[in-house]
Design an enzyme around this catalytic site. Structure first.
Site, PDB file in Angstrom:
ATOM      1  N   LYS A  13       0.846  -1.190   0.000  1.00 49.99           N
ATOM      2  CA  LYS A  13       0.000   0.000   0.000  1.00 49.99           C
ATOM      3  C   LYS A  13       0.882   1.241   0.000  1.00 49.99           C
ATOM      4  O   LYS A  13       1.756   1.399   0.870  1.00 49.99           O
ATOM      5  CB  LYS A  13      -0.849   0.026   1.265  1.00 49.99           C
TER       6      LYS A  13
HETATM    7  C1  E4P Z   1      -8.543  -0.179   3.267  1.00 49.18           C
HETATM    8  O1  E4P Z   1      -7.624  -0.390   2.488  1.00 49.18           O
HETATM    9  C2  E4P Z   1      -8.597   1.044   4.092  1.00 49.18           C
HETATM   10  O2  E4P Z   1      -7.464   1.165   4.869  1.00 49.18           O
HETATM   11  C3  E4P Z   1      -9.842   1.080   4.922  1.00 49.18           C
HETATM   12  O3  E4P Z   1     -10.960   0.643   4.145  1.00 49.18           O
HETATM   13  C4  E4P Z   1     -10.091   2.433   5.521  1.00 49.18           C
HETATM   14  O4  E4P Z   1     -11.330   2.417   6.190  1.00 49.18           O
HETATM   15  P1  E4P Z   1     -11.742   3.543   7.258  1.00 49.18           P
HETATM   16  O5  E4P Z   1     -12.006   4.794   6.512  1.00 49.18           O
HETATM   17  O6  E4P Z   1     -12.981   2.985   7.884  1.00 49.18           O
HETATM   18  O7  E4P Z   1     -10.596   3.662   8.206  1.00 49.18           O
END
Ligand code: E4P
Length: 226
Positions: free
Chosen positions: A95
């Site tokens: 990521k």
């Molecule tokens: C996934 O890759 C993200 O990190 C996640 O969906 C973020 O979600 P949030 O906005 O509920 O923290």
């Protein structure tokens, strides 16, 4: 099983190993996304989480690089790759945050055959640039847009239109999903993947009429047996 040529994938958005194991046993999980907040919530170390997660799910597993400079991101990505057993390396996805440095890192990692998931995307323009740089996946965070009063799902529609217009093969992961309706909307827009927290997957599987139906069948079955 197949849903025709294209198949919507479901990733589970958590670092909770028990949840990943349980949901994977349902046969519905194609990959996993984690982030530092989710790893912290799991109560385990990053190392413990990655040691086990790759054994449970055979699909893309996103792990977050925390560096801010492209060179450091590339190094961090390679360090992560080196800690994963050879047989699981095809599933590693790094990521990378949506910044100019992130784009530089994506370009390099793409050339080196390392999958990337460009994260913290809040506009179609950001998704377009990430795809141009060579991202394997882009993650638009729709719930966080909803939180500030902007219709998050609109950017999924825009991104899907743009990627379809140009046959862009970067896959769209609808992220920051807050409720089951988000999943239906993402699927109707043809998004490739929805990454969903375990609690929401559990809501998707439930329907009160299913429970009532089972209860009634069980009661009638007892009568027949008598
Ligand atoms: C996934 O890759 C993200 O990190 C996640 O969906 C973020 O979600 P949030 O906005 O509920 O923290």
């Amino acid at each position: 099983m197949s849903f025709g040529v294209r198949r919507m994938k479901i990733f589970v958005d958590t670092a909770d190993l028990d949840e990943i194991r349980e949901l994977a046993s349902w046969g519905i999980i194609d990959g996993v996304t984690t982030n530092p907040t989710l790893v912290a919530k799991s109560g385990r170390s990053f190392k413990e989480v990655i040691d086990e997660i790759f054994d449970i799910v055979d699909g893309p597993i996103s792990l977050e690089a925390m560096s801010e400079i492209a060179e450091d991101m590339v190094k961090e990505a390679k360090d992560i790759v080196s800690t994963i057993p050879e047989k699981h390396r095809k599933n590693i996805t790094i990521k990378i945050p949506m910044t100019p440095e992130g784009l530089k890192a994506v370009k390099v990692l793409n050339k080196q055959g390392i999958q990337t998931n460009v994260t913290l995307i809040f506009s179609a323009n950001q998704a377009l640039l990430a795809a141009k740089a060579g991202a394997t996946f882009v993650s638009p965070f729709i719930g966080r847009l909803d939180d500030i009063g902007q219709e998050g799902m609109e950017i999924i529609e825009e991104i899907m239109d743009i990627f379809t217009n140009y046959d862009i093969d970067t896959q769209v992961i609808v992220a920051s999903i807050r409720h089951p309706i988000h999943v239906i909307q993402a699927a109707r827009l043809g998004a490739h993947i929805a990454t969903i927290p375990p609690g929401i997957i559990r809501k998707m599987v439930k329907h009160s009429l299913t429970d009532v139906g089972i209860e009634r069948f069980l009661k009638d079955w007892k009568k027949i047996k008598k």
